[in-house]
Design an enzyme around this catalytic site. Sequence first.
Site, PDB file in Angstrom:
ATOM      1  N   GLU A  60       0.813  -1.216   0.000  1.00 62.83           N
ATOM      2  CA  GLU A  60       0.000   0.000   0.000  1.00 62.83           C
ATOM      3  C   GLU A  60       0.852   1.274   0.000  1.00 62.83           C
ATOM      4  O   GLU A  60       0.516   2.254  -0.673  1.00 62.83           O
ATOM      5  CB  GLU A  60      -0.953   0.007   1.204  1.00 62.83           C
ATOM      6  CG  GLU A  60      -2.133  -0.928   1.091  1.00 62.83           C
ATOM      7  CD  GLU A  60      -1.796  -2.389   1.375  1.00 62.83           C
ATOM      8  OE1 GLU A  60      -2.676  -3.247   1.182  1.00 62.83           O
ATOM      9  OE2 GLU A  60      -0.645  -2.667   1.799  1.00 62.83           O
ATOM     10  N   PHE A  86      -6.524  -0.866   5.841  1.00 63.84           N
ATOM     11  CA  PHE A  86      -5.172  -0.962   5.302  1.00 63.84           C
ATOM     12  C   PHE A  86      -4.538   0.413   5.058  1.00 63.84           C
ATOM     13  O   PHE A  86      -3.356   0.487   4.717  1.00 63.84           O
ATOM     14  CB  PHE A  86      -5.169  -1.754   3.995  1.00 63.84           C
ATOM     15  CG  PHE A  86      -5.700  -3.161   4.122  1.00 63.84           C
ATOM     16  CD1 PHE A  86      -5.923  -3.742   5.365  1.00 63.84           C
ATOM     17  CD2 PHE A  86      -5.985  -3.910   2.993  1.00 63.84           C
ATOM     18  CE1 PHE A  86      -6.418  -5.032   5.479  1.00 63.84           C
ATOM     19  CE2 PHE A  86      -6.473  -5.205   3.095  1.00 63.84           C
ATOM     20  CZ  PHE A  86      -6.694  -5.769   4.343  1.00 63.84           C
ATOM     21  N   HIS A 129     -10.996  -5.533   9.067  1.00 66.23           N
ATOM     22  CA  HIS A 129     -11.512  -5.290   7.721  1.00 66.23           C
ATOM     23  C   HIS A 129     -12.855  -4.566   7.751  1.00 66.23           C
ATOM     24  O   HIS A 129     -13.585  -4.587   6.756  1.00 66.23           O
ATOM     25  CB  HIS A 129     -11.694  -6.619   6.966  1.00 66.23           C
ATOM     26  CG  HIS A 129     -10.423  -7.353   6.694  1.00 66.23           C
ATOM     27  ND1 HIS A 129      -9.752  -8.029   7.677  1.00 66.23           N
ATOM     28  CD2 HIS A 129      -9.699  -7.505   5.559  1.00 66.23           C
ATOM     29  CE1 HIS A 129      -8.666  -8.592   7.160  1.00 66.23           C
ATOM     30  NE2 HIS A 129      -8.609  -8.283   5.876  1.00 66.23           N
TER      31      HIS A 129
END
Length: 323
Positions: A60, A86, A129
């Site tokens: 990322e 993330f 998540h």
Amino acid sequence: MREIRYIRAITEALREEMARDASVFLIGEDIGVPGGSFSATRGLLEEFGERRVKDTPISESAIVGLALGAATQGLRPVVEIMFMDFLAVCMDQIVNQVAKMRSMSGGQYQVPMVIRTPCGGGLNAGPQHSQCLESWFCHIPGLKVVMPATPYDVKGLLKASIREDNPVLFVENKALYELAGQIPEEDYIVPVGKADVKRKGLHVTVVAVSRMVHQSLEAADSLAKEGIEIEVIDLRTVSPLDKETILRSVEKTSKLVIAHEAVKAFGIGAEVAAMVCEERIDCLDGPIMRVGAPYTPIPYNIEKAYLPDSGDVITAVKKVLAY
């Protein structure tokens, strides 16, 4: 007008902006052949080719860093980060590089880039998540943070964000991806930084964002049966904040509830409440109530009980009216 799902409205916005402007390109993990984790980029690789739909390794920080460099050189990258959680992995790039570049260069560099990312529950995906972390980024000067709640708004705001000359964090709620709504056939944009009054009312102002807009509208339908008319404001953009629309509503209703899916503590609800107290405390007829998730990681197995819903909005409205 025609009906379209939220996720397909995103695809349409990307396709139309890529066709309109050759400097727009997409970059992210699995956005090519797979079409992204939620199929937002489905079909775009075949249409625009590998030079404009860039699949990347799982890094990322590298993705955002590459996009930043491209943005300073005249391109308009649209980054997809698979889950909002993330963003913590590329926090340094976003906070210390992307957000600061224009200021630190004395305006010599513009940073026309968008970072798309899905937030929220709805998939029982657990605490790593499912988070809503928008308040982290609202605290960073140099970033704009957009959280659309409808297919109409997600398409119009994504197109407007891609045309921005400043970096935009574009936050999509996973639970809304299958939501259907009406959009026009012709090209349109929704201005970044402008809230929308989704329902007019007289008794209580409810300021909501993302999924909680729909929960607030559901609450409004229930409360209307009891003669309580709430005004539902969809922030759409959480930074910059559309103060005028909020204050104008509070002047009318004298009551305020703020609803977001993120944990209640230290969220954007606190910022809205503080702003109203600083600028219109004389208009308030009672305490400001906030609706948000409990201050704990989102549980895998009891997600439905954890997430705030229309019942929580109804409870908050009735508490405000009790004063």
